[in-house]
Structure formats: structure tokens, C-alpha cells
Design a protein around this motif. Structure first.
Motif, PDB file in Angstrom:
ATOM      1  N   ALA A 166     -59.348  30.989  -5.577  1.00 49.32           N
ATOM      2  CA  ALA A 166     -59.331  29.812  -6.833  1.00 49.32           C
ATOM      3  C   ALA A 166     -58.499  30.676  -8.069  1.00 49.32           C
ATOM      4  N   SER A 167     -58.845  31.799  -8.330  1.00 48.94           N
ATOM      5  CA  SER A 167     -58.468  32.458  -9.381  1.00 48.94           C
ATOM      6  C   SER A 167     -56.765  32.839  -9.377  1.00 48.94           C
ATOM      7  N   LYS A 168     -56.397  32.807  -7.794  1.00 48.35           N
ATOM      8  CA  LYS A 168     -54.894  33.244  -7.937  1.00 48.35           C
ATOM      9  C   LYS A 168     -54.144  31.783  -8.240  1.00 48.35           C
ATOM     10  N   VAL A 169     -54.901  30.769  -8.488  1.00 49.46           N
ATOM     11  CA  VAL A 169     -53.920  29.487  -8.372  1.00 49.46           C
ATOM     12  C   VAL A 169     -53.540  29.569  -9.927  1.00 49.46           C
ATOM     13  N   GLN A 170     -52.334  28.658 -10.180  1.00 51.91           N
ATOM     14  CA  GLN A 170     -51.693  28.342 -11.529  1.00 51.91           C
ATOM     15  C   GLN A 170     -52.194  26.950 -11.648  1.00 51.91           C
ATOM     16  N   PHE A 171     -52.287  26.732 -13.063  1.00 47.52           N
ATOM     17  CA  PHE A 171     -52.765  25.230 -13.264  1.00 47.52           C
ATOM     18  C   PHE A 171     -51.770  24.842 -14.480  1.00 47.52           C
ATOM     19  N   CYS A 172     -51.048  23.465 -13.947  1.00 46.81           N
ATOM     20  CA  CYS A 172     -50.093  23.016 -14.840  1.00 46.81           C
ATOM     21  C   CYS A 172     -50.061  21.540 -15.183  1.00 46.81           C
ATOM     22  N   ARG A 173     -51.057  20.879 -14.496  1.00 48.44           N
ATOM     23  CA  ARG A 173     -51.499  19.283 -14.422  1.00 48.44           C
ATOM     24  C   ARG A 173     -52.054  18.916 -15.487  1.00 48.44           C
ATOM     25  N   SER A 174     -53.439  19.071 -15.739  1.00 45.69           N
ATOM     26  CA  SER A 174     -54.043  18.668 -16.773  1.00 45.69           C
ATOM     27  C   SER A 174     -55.528  19.659 -16.919  1.00 45.69           C
ATOM     28  N   ASN A 175     -56.155  19.300 -18.202  1.00 45.05           N
ATOM     29  CA  ASN A 175     -57.299  20.278 -18.353  1.00 45.05           C
ATOM     30  C   ASN A 175     -58.537  19.439 -18.187  1.00 45.05           C
ATOM     31  N   ILE A 176     -58.434  18.340 -17.515  1.00 44.47           N
ATOM     32  CA  ILE A 176     -59.708  17.357 -17.525  1.00 44.47           C
ATOM     33  C   ILE A 176     -60.286  17.368 -15.931  1.00 44.47           C
ATOM     34  N   ILE A 177     -61.424  17.927 -15.629  1.00 40.70           N
ATOM     35  CA  ILE A 177     -61.740  18.050 -14.517  1.00 40.70           C
ATOM     36  C   ILE A 177     -62.554  16.717 -14.115  1.00 40.70           C
ATOM     37  N   GLU A 183     -66.595  22.422  -9.103  1.00 40.86           N
ATOM     38  CA  GLU A 183     -66.533  22.484  -7.791  1.00 40.86           C
ATOM     39  C   GLU A 183     -65.234  23.029  -7.441  1.00 40.86           C
ATOM     40  N   ASN A 184     -64.948  23.789  -6.312  1.00 39.74           N
ATOM     41  CA  ASN A 184     -63.578  24.233  -5.851  1.00 39.74           C
ATOM     42  C   ASN A 184     -62.477  23.352  -6.044  1.00 39.74           C
ATOM     43  N   MET A 185     -62.823  22.092  -4.797  1.00 43.16           N
ATOM     44  CA  MET A 185     -61.532  21.195  -4.967  1.00 43.16           C
ATOM     45  C   MET A 185     -61.448  20.291  -6.077  1.00 43.16           C
ATOM     46  N   SER A 186     -62.465  20.163  -7.069  1.00 43.61           N
ATOM     47  CA  SER A 186     -62.176  19.566  -8.346  1.00 43.61           C
ATOM     48  C   SER A 186     -61.303  20.096  -9.206  1.00 43.61           C
ATOM     49  N   LEU A 187     -61.395  21.507  -9.146  1.00 49.64           N
ATOM     50  CA  LEU A 187     -60.627  22.444 -10.017  1.00 49.64           C
ATOM     51  C   LEU A 187     -59.061  22.468  -9.337  1.00 49.64           C
ATOM     52  N   LEU A 188     -58.932  22.637  -8.082  1.00 48.73           N
ATOM     53  CA  LEU A 188     -57.980  22.848  -7.510  1.00 48.73           C
ATOM     54  C   LEU A 188     -57.004  21.564  -7.674  1.00 48.73           C
ATOM     55  N   ASN A 189     -57.734  20.583  -7.801  1.00 47.03           N
ATOM     56  CA  ASN A 189     -56.701  19.260  -8.178  1.00 47.03           C
ATOM     57  C   ASN A 189     -56.088  19.487  -9.242  1.00 47.03           C
ATOM     58  N   LEU A 190     -56.219  20.259 -10.152  1.00 49.82           N
ATOM     59  CA  LEU A 190     -55.283  20.405 -11.395  1.00 49.82           C
ATOM     60  C   LEU A 190     -54.361  21.497 -11.193  1.00 49.82           C
ATOM     61  N   ALA A 191     -54.241  22.212 -10.007  1.00 50.13           N
ATOM     62  CA  ALA A 191     -53.198  23.220  -9.786  1.00 50.13           C
ATOM     63  C   ALA A 191     -51.858  22.710  -9.342  1.00 50.13           C
ATOM     64  N   CYS A 192     -50.859  23.561  -9.627  1.00 47.58           N
ATOM     65  CA  CYS A 192     -49.546  23.111  -8.982  1.00 47.58           C
ATOM     66  C   CYS A 192     -49.043  24.233  -7.989  1.00 47.58           C
ATOM     67  N   GLY A 193     -48.029  23.709  -7.335  1.00 40.88           N
ATOM     68  CA  GLY A 193     -47.693  24.416  -6.088  1.00 40.88           C
ATOM     69  C   GLY A 193     -48.413  24.300  -4.919  1.00 40.88           C
ATOM     70  N   ASP A 194     -48.157  25.155  -3.941  1.00 43.49           N
ATOM     71  CA  ASP A 194     -48.960  24.877  -2.695  1.00 43.49           C
ATOM     72  C   ASP A 194     -50.167  25.804  -2.759  1.00 43.49           C
ATOM     73  N   ILE A 195     -51.403  24.707  -2.560  1.00 46.39           N
ATOM     74  CA  ILE A 195     -52.646  25.134  -2.687  1.00 46.39           C
ATOM     75  C   ILE A 195     -53.204  25.163  -1.289  1.00 46.39           C
ATOM     76  N   SER A 196     -52.510  24.870  -0.209  1.00 46.10           N
ATOM     77  CA  SER A 196     -53.116  24.658   1.183  1.00 46.10           C
ATOM     78  C   SER A 196     -53.894  25.909   1.753  1.00 46.10           C
ATOM     79  N   ASN A 197     -53.501  27.111   1.277  1.00 47.14           N
ATOM     80  CA  ASN A 197     -54.356  28.363   1.788  1.00 47.14           C
ATOM     81  C   ASN A 197     -55.608  28.375   1.115  1.00 47.14           C
ATOM     82  N   VAL A 198     -55.481  28.058  -0.034  1.00 50.47           N
ATOM     83  CA  VAL A 198     -56.799  28.102  -0.984  1.00 50.47           C
ATOM     84  C   VAL A 198     -57.658  27.069  -0.392  1.00 50.47           C
TER      85      VAL A 198
END
Length: 319
Positions: A166-177, A183-198
């Protein structure tokens, strides 16, 4: 709320935990019920730990594991509810990205530790009933300590893998969880790019733990129950059945709650965010609050210990 969600001009080092976005104006109404639930969890699990610790006859492997489960229950909910309650009461719902990862780590560390403790309980009962003459040679304090240590190492590795990816992901959408915790998926919903591996890593860990632990527990108790029906008779059979059925009930509650939470998340837009979060939160709260009452009501030895510890003869009377 909508304007905030679309704003992309902020730094992604600080986030807001928005537990129930649809009822933010009346969030204070949730403080009392969830504070009460948290107090029930801490007090009931703490009382059970104390009663087992005070009664020397309960210092056996099975009750050591049960007390470990109670301690894990307290730790599990403490990683979530205090921060959630502060957010509801004082709007202290800000969390740094580092703080979010720390909370995520402890959520998965304590959550997966409960699963492995149920596996160890099943192993303990399997040896006790299938190989009673060799029980004290197999399930020694040294062996039990080693198994518990291995279980915690596994939980540490699982939680670390989730956080590292999760720490390898870049965030660009919002800062509202849109959740009450990191939780893992709640934070990843704010990520940009391909997060399928995570996503795949998180899903794989959850599936492997649920399938391997759940299957081991199920098969172990099926073998145990078959043995009970064939070999043990009278009070011995009744006691073994009562103990094993109690463990099975607790295991079913934990694993079914985990599966329910995953199912609700997969349903996505079919359920409102508030309902998703409420179901997810109850899946955290219900097993941890129910475990002490299940063991306290169903296991005579624990009821007897509670009577001695608190001096109430009518405690735990059969309903």
C-alpha cells in the motif's frame, strides 16, 4: 462533502476519516452507542482474562489460548474505536499517511492473530481428544509458546506485506477516506494508476488465511466430533461436546464476519457508503463483544472461576 472529494489541490500526507458521510450532521448521536460497545468489549474481555489468570486450575494450554483471544479482542477494537469516537465527538478525524499505515498494520496484525488462535485451539482439542495419553507430551508449555510465536510472526508478515504494498501507491484523487478506519481498500480507493497488484496481494492474503485457517478448524472439529460420538460416553462426551461446540461457535462468528465484510465491499454501489461502513464496523464489534459471553455462558470452568473471582454465587446461572 462532494466539493472536498473533487478537490485535488491538497497534499496527500494528511487524510480525513469520514466514517459516515451521509449523516455527518447527526454524527454525535453515534457516540454513546459505540462508546458503550467499546466499554463492553474492554470490560468483558478484561474480566475474562482476570478470572482465568486468578484461577490456577485454568492455567492449561486451552485457557491460555482463550485468554490470548480475549487480549487480542481488546487490541483489535482499540486500534479502531478510540480514533473513531474522537472523530465523532471532537471532529479529530485527521490522520497522517504514516499514521494511516500504522493503524492499517495493527488492524491486520491483531485481526489475523485471532484467526491463528482459533487454529491453535482446534489443534489443542484435537490432540486432547484424539491422543489423550500423549497430550501432555505433545502440548507442552514450550510447544505452545513456540506455536503462539509462529502465529504472531505470520500475522506480522501478513500485515507488513499489506502495508508495504500500500505504501508504494501514489495518491492523487482525494484526501477523504470514506471509512471509519484506514482499511487497505478504503485507502487504495484514493490511489491513481494501476493498483491491481496491490489489490491482489490484499485479497490473496485474506483468502489464504480464511481458507487455510477455516478449513483446518472445520476439519479438526469434524474429526473431533466423530471421535466424541464413537469413543467418549457420559459426562466426558458431554464436556468435550460443549467445549468444542463453543470453539466452533466463536470460529464461525469470526470467519463469517470476515466473509460478510468482504462481500459487502464487493457489492460496491449496490449499497450506500453509510450502510457499508456500518456493516463493516459491526463485523469488527460483534465477534469481539460476543466472545466473552459465549465462553462465560457455555463453559462451566470459566463460570466457576468468575464466581470465585467476584464472589457472586448467582453469576453465570443457567438461563
Amino acid at each position: 462533502m462532494g466539493d472536498l472529494a473533487l478537490n485535488t489541490s491538497f497534499s496527500h500526507t494528511d487524510f480525513l476519516l469520514c466514517g459516515f458521510p451521509g449523516i455527518s450532521q447527526s454524527r454525535h448521536a453515534l457516540v454513546i452507542p459505540f462508546l458503550f460497545m467499546y466499554m463492553i468489549i474492554v470490560v468483558s474481555n478484561g474480566v475474562m482474562i482476570y478470572s482465568i489468570w486468578m484461577e490456577k486450575t485454568l492455567h492449561s494450554p486451552m485457557y491460555i489460548l482463550i485468554s490470548q483471544l480475549f487480549a487480542s479482542n481488546i487490541s483489535y477494537t482499540t486500534t479502531i474505536l478510540p480514533k473513531f469516537l474522537l472523530g465523532l465527538t471532537f471532529e479529530l478525524n485527521q490522520v497522517t499517511l504514516t499514521g494511516c499505515f500504522v493503524q492499517m498494520f495493527f488492524i491486520y496484525l491483531t485481526g489475523t492473530s485471532e484467526s491463528i488462535l482459533l487454529v491453535l485451539m482446534a489443534f489443542d482439542r484435537y490432540v486432547a481428544i484424539r491422543m489423550p495419553l500423549h497430550y501432555h507430551n505433545i502440548v507442552t508449555k514450550r510447544t505452545l509458546t513456540l506455536l503462539i510465536f509462529i502465529g504472531w510472526v505470520r500475522s506480522f508478515l501478513c500485515a507488513s506485506l499489506i502495508v508495504i504494498f500500500a505504501s508504494k501507491v501514489q495518491f492523487c484523487r482525494s484526501n477523504i477516506i470514506l471509512n471509519f478506519a484506514c482499511e487497505n481498500m478504503s485507502l487504495l480507493n484514493l490511489a491513481c494508476g494501476d493498483i491491481s497488484n496491490v489489490q491482489a496481494v490484499g485479497l490473496l492474503i485474506r483468502v489464504l488465511i480464511t481458507l487455510t485457517d477455516g478449513t483446518f478448524v472445520l476439519v479438526s472439529y469434524l474429526i473431533i466430533l466423530c471421535t466424541v460420538m464413537k469413543i467418549l460416553i457420559g459426562k466426558a462426551s458431554e464436556k468435550a461436546w460443549q467445549t468444542c461446540s463453543t470453539h466452533i461457535l466463536v470460529a464461525m462468528l469470526l470467519f463469517s464476519s470476515g466473509m460478510c465484510s468482504s462481500l459487502v465491499y464487493r457489492m460496491g454501489s449496490l449499497i450506500s457508503q453509510d450502510v457499508q461502513n456500518l456493516i463493516s464496523l459491526m463485523n469488527f464489534v460483534i465477534p469481539t463483544s460476543a466472545d466473552p459471553f459465549i465462553y462465560g455462558l457455555r463453559m462451566k470452568e470459566i463460570r466457576t472461576s468468575l464466581k470465585k473471582a467476584f464472589g457472586k454465587r448467582n453469576f453465570g446461572a443457567r438461563l
